[in-house]
Design a protein around this motif. Structure first.
Motif, PDB file in Angstrom:
ATOM      1  N   VAL A 114      -3.176  -5.989  -4.144  1.00 47.62           N
ATOM      2  CA  VAL A 114      -4.466  -5.699  -3.509  1.00 47.62           C
ATOM      3  C   VAL A 114      -4.604  -4.203  -3.266  1.00 47.62           C
ATOM      4  CG1 VAL A 114      -5.818  -6.009  -1.397  1.00 47.62           C
ATOM      5  CG2 VAL A 114      -4.719  -7.987  -2.478  1.00 47.62           C
ATOM      6  N   GLY A 115      -3.552  -3.572  -2.781  1.00 49.39           N
ATOM      7  CA  GLY A 115      -3.544  -2.127  -2.663  1.00 49.39           C
ATOM      8  C   GLY A 115      -4.214  -1.557  -1.431  1.00 49.39           C
ATOM      9  N   ALA A 116      -4.839  -2.392  -0.605  1.00 50.15           N
ATOM     10  CA  ALA A 116      -5.483  -1.892   0.610  1.00 50.15           C
ATOM     11  C   ALA A 116      -4.438  -1.663   1.697  1.00 50.15           C
ATOM     12  CB  ALA A 116      -6.527  -2.900   1.092  1.00 50.15           C
ATOM     13  N   PRO A 117      -4.713  -0.769   2.660  1.00 48.19           N
ATOM     14  CA  PRO A 117      -3.786  -0.582   3.771  1.00 48.19           C
ATOM     15  C   PRO A 117      -3.642  -1.868   4.591  1.00 48.19           C
ATOM     16  CG  PRO A 117      -5.370   1.224   3.659  1.00 48.19           C
ATOM     17  CD  PRO A 117      -5.861   0.162   2.724  1.00 48.19           C
ATOM     18  N   VAL A 118      -2.426  -2.359   4.706  1.00 46.46           N
ATOM     19  CA  VAL A 118      -2.135  -3.553   5.510  1.00 46.46           C
ATOM     20  C   VAL A 118      -1.614  -3.085   6.857  1.00 46.46           C
ATOM     21  CG1 VAL A 118      -0.807  -5.691   5.689  1.00 46.46           C
ATOM     22  CG2 VAL A 118      -1.573  -4.865   3.443  1.00 46.46           C
ATOM     23  N   VAL A 119      -2.214  -3.576   7.940  1.00 46.63           N
ATOM     24  CA  VAL A 119      -1.792  -3.187   9.288  1.00 46.63           C
ATOM     25  C   VAL A 119      -1.413  -4.428  10.081  1.00 46.63           C
ATOM     26  CG1 VAL A 119      -3.070  -1.030   9.394  1.00 46.63           C
ATOM     27  CG2 VAL A 119      -4.214  -3.141  10.038  1.00 46.63           C
ATOM     28  N   CYS A 120      -0.263  -4.377  10.718  1.00 49.27           N
ATOM     29  CA  CYS A 120       0.169  -5.474  11.588  1.00 49.27           C
ATOM     30  C   CYS A 120       1.269  -4.950  12.509  1.00 49.27           C
ATOM     31  CB  CYS A 120       0.671  -6.669  10.782  1.00 49.27           C
ATOM     32  SG  CYS A 120       0.953  -8.136  11.809  1.00 49.27           S
TER      33      CYS A 120
END
Length: 512
Positions: A114-120
């Motif tokens: 997907v390449g989007a910034p993943v935040v958790c």
């Protein structure tokens, strides 16, 4: 002409005026899409249209539960969804509980695509001091900096327990239930220290406290410094709830529903005002041509696999109500009866069970295709037959109905027994077992019964682990949707008739 009018309305709703170099910021958000892929092109199209007006900086974010939920996700193990999201240019996304359905390695693989910034902020490898993904990401919009902080409900460790523990029960990954609120606060504080003008929480927590007691409202109550919560998980439609934070300041919590019923629009004006609005996705007249082309291609590939007609029903098999609430999680439905019957027949068991959370989509009256069946039962779960004592059965029924009337994914749809739920005392009574002659007799508390259910509901987190220690009598490689397909075609002869027109009276709920 329609597009021009709509765009004019969007601009009016945003209250945007070009004032020198200052622009508003528009953040479009979605949650719990659950493979409802036709909405992506609308979301991207609206974002693109706003950006073209040059009156605002427009971005899109995702609040989780996108990899699983219907046939499109099931037959590709999330690949088709990743193929679309790769072109969405999300500025941030967070993890929902269903991102863990295929296991953490598969989730990580797909998110890399997907390449989007993943935040958790609260997802960790067990024992490690740093989270797997960044707690937050900051984007610059003109002279303003917006931080997106991510949070995933710790309840996922129960709902998708098989992804968090190995076969020996050793913890592999951790969502930190004991320090959940503290970790979110640390991320918020760090984002502020890094110069964020606004902190937007992408929260996959939900408004209704469930098995572990977490909710987005309680998250707000226990933190400070968050400007707005874009929420998910509970599938509620909330345009603007106002919840007091740790300092007594009212913070907006908003959620769009599920499967792109709405697109959310957060507006941040140049003078710092934050407002939210929900826009019906079907009424958005814009599309992104590239995403439309990808989506159309995926529809063709899915259709090639799923178009075979398996059966016919004159009645809708009900999972949700007219408000898209999953009533299968809080009461008996004809779909629940059918699924549980299919399990009991396939595994030649005394009793069949499926948790309401495992039955995902209605099947409308008419021809039932193989795709409809996978859409209703979209996971990779396989069937088992286990041995359960009468006392264990009673304990499970009591525990898994204890939240009634609150909808809960552990609510047990059943076959081969019937019982009464007392919603105020949180007890069950009048448990009866189906006999060979078609009558029911009171449960014998001195004996054991064979139960057909999925591997998930045996020892991978379903039914609150009530059956985790029960002995396996038979292990099957049959997927749960295959069991339903066989039951419809071979046992019912391809026609449901009137037997499943309504729930069959297996679960009685009384207020006492």
């Amino acid at each position: 002409m329609i597009k021009k009018v709509f765009l004019g309305l969007v601009a009016l709703m945003m209250g945007c005026q070009v004032v020198m170099a200052q622009k508003s910021i528009v953040i479009l958000y979605e949650n719990d899409v659950h493979c409802g892929i036709d909405g992506y092109t609308k979301l991207a199209g609206l974002r693109d249209a706003i950006n073209k007006t040059d009156t605002a900086y427009a971005a899109a974010v995702c609040c989780g539960d996108f990899l699983q939920g219907n046939t499109t996700g099931a037959i590709s193990k999330g690949q088709y969804i990743a193929d679309i999201m790769r072109y969405m240019d999300y500025h941030a996304l967070t993890l929902g509980n269903h991102e863990f359905d295929y296991g953490v390695p598969r989730m990580i693989e797909l998110l890399e695509q997907v390449g989007a910034p993943v935040v958790c902020a609260n997802f960790f490898d067990a024992g490690e001091p740093q989270p797997v993904y960044a707690p937050y990401v900051i984007h610059q919009y003109g002279d303003k900096r917006v931080a997106y902080v991510g949070a995933c409900t710790p309840e996922t460790m129960i709902l998708e327990g098989y992804s968090f523990y190995d076969t020996n029960g050793i913890l592999l990954y951790d969502l930190k239930p004991k320090t959940f609120y503290e970790l979110i606060q640390q991320a918020v504080d760090a984002a502020r220290a890094e110069g964020a003008n606004y902190v937007v929480l992408l929260s996959h927590v939900g408004e209704t406290p469930q098995s572990m007691g977490f909710s987005s409202y309680r998250l707000v109550n226990n933190t400070r410094g968050i400007d707005i919560v874009l929420d998910a998980h509970s599938h509620e439609i909330i345009e603007n709830a106002r919840i007091k934070n740790l300092d007594g300041k009212e913070i907006t919590v908003t959620q769009t529903g599920t499967q792109f019923a709405n697109v959310g629009k957060l507006l941040i004006t140049p003078d710092g005002r934050l407002t939210t609005q929900l826009i019906k996705t079907k009424k958005i007249p814009y599309e992104n041509k590239q995403i439309t082309a990808i989506t159309d291609s995926i529809h063709k590939m899915v259709k090639a696999v799923t178009s075979k007609v398996v059966a016919h029903s004159d009645y809708t098999l009900v999972v949700s109500d007219e408000n898209d609430q999953w009533i299968v999680r809080g009461q008996e439905t004809n779909a629940g009866d059918l699924v549980a019957d299919a399990y009991r027949y396939a595994m030649k068991a005394d009793i069949g069970f499926e948790n309401g959370g495992g039955i995902r989509n209605d099947i409308l009256a008419g021809d039932i295709t193989y795709g409809d069946i996978i859409g209703m039962l979209p996971y990779d779960n396989t069937l088992r037959r286990i041995m359960v004592s009468a006392e264990q059965l009673k304990q499970m029924l009591t525990r898994c109905t204890s939240l009634v009337p609150v909808l809960d994914g552990n609510f047990p749809q059943c076959s081969g027994l019937r019982f009464t739920v007392h919603s105020k005392s949180h007890t069950v009574s009048d448990i009866e077992i189906l006999q060979e002659d078609g009558t029911y007799a009171p449960i014998d508390m001195n004996r054991t019964y064979s139960v057909a259910l999925t591997n998930y509901n045996h020892n991978d987190g379903g039914f609150f682990d009530c059956f985790k220690k029960c002995v396996v009598l038979q292990e099957s490689t049959m997927r749960y949707y295959e069991a339903l397909s066989d039951y419809l075609s071979k046992v019912l002869g391809g026609n449901l008739g009137k037997a499943y027109a309504e729930p069959q009276g297996r679960i009685r709920i009384v207020e006492d």
